[in-house]
Design a protein around this motif. Sequence first.
Motif, short mmCIF file in Angstrom:
data_model
loop_
_atom_site.label_atom_id
_atom_site.label_comp_id
_atom_site.label_asym_id
_atom_site.label_seq_id
_atom_site.Cartn_x
_atom_site.Cartn_y
_atom_site.Cartn_z
N ARG A 1 0.84 -1.15 -0.09
CA ARG A 1 0.14 0.06 0.14
C ARG A 1 0.94 1.16 0.04
O ARG A 1 0.48 2.29 -0.44
N THR B 1 -10.26 -5.09 3.77
CA THR B 1 -8.81 -5.59 3.11
C THR B 1 -8.68 -6.79 3.40
O THR B 1 -8.30 -8.03 2.69
N GLU C 1 -11.78 0.04 -0.30
CA GLU C 1 -11.30 0.65 0.99
C GLU C 1 -11.75 1.91 1.38
O GLU C 1 -12.41 2.12 2.22
N GLU C 2 -11.83 2.85 0.32
CA GLU C 2 -12.33 4.08 0.33
C GLU C 2 -13.86 4.30 0.52
O GLU C 2 -14.24 4.98 1.17
N HIS D 1 -8.74 -3.71 -4.34
CA HIS D 1 -8.73 -2.33 -5.06
C HIS D 1 -9.13 -1.25 -3.92
O HIS D 1 -9.86 -1.40 -2.91
N ARG D 2 -8.43 -0.07 -3.99
CA ARG D 2 -8.38 0.98 -3.22
C ARG D 2 -9.70 1.34 -3.04
O ARG D 2 -10.31 1.94 -2.00
#
Length: 281
Positions: A103, A193, A175-176, A171-172
Amino acid sequence: MFKMLNPCRFYHAVGRKKFFEFILLAVFILFFYGPLLNMLMLAFADTYEVPAVIPQEWGVKWWQYIFGKDALVSSIIQSFVVAIVTTCVSMVLCIPAAYSIARFKYPGRKLFMLSFLLTNAFPKLGIYTSIAVLFYKYGLMGTYPGVVIIHMIHSMMFMVWLPASAFRAVHRQQEEAARDVGAGPIRTFFKVTLPLAVPGIAVATLYTFLGSMEEAQGTMLVGLAKVKTMPVTMYGIVLDSTAVQIGAVFAIILIIPSAFLIWVMRKYIGPEAIAGGFKMK
């Protein structure tokens, strides 16, 4: 009446290409499964003398011998204890490191990843000897912590590279999205995650456990005959005894948990999960 198959007729019936493919498959099966079948046969052979192909007497005499010796049973228990502790400690230390590699981009990140490969790039005995000098200084020789550290050194590459690849695959945006609805960083990691990265972590855990179960050189050097796992005990018995059946029984005892774990995690073990863990990005 059953008629013996003529090799020439079989050759012309299946064709030249298929015939050679059949021969190669037969040779592969012979060299791959032959030793396993021989080991299984010896494990249940009460009496076996070379050059006989089949044992003279069958039975479970050597199984009773192993499980009737307190020292041998103790080595089996110690192997499982060391493997479980090594796996748990490796997960606690390596998973955060793998997440940071996946990350965050910082100077020396690739060099840091490469450093885990170096322990597997050189002869292990030389590395273990150098470590033993430090272990003497800090009183770790002949102790369980010393053996666990040796086992961790052997498996840290898998426990960092494979989970790092699994974390990169998350994928970020996922998380967002969790943070947008009010989840904090810690809750996002454990609820989003980490569950998505479980397949890669499971493969790394499997490699770590199996690697610890079969590690012998470092355990023999650092354990100083005080910590005796199954591989160390097996080598000693095979060298001191003329009964090859004892080594075969120990080998099967080592294979059983490995085969069981591979079967349990079979859906996670694949070329994508393994090869993906060795990409340095």
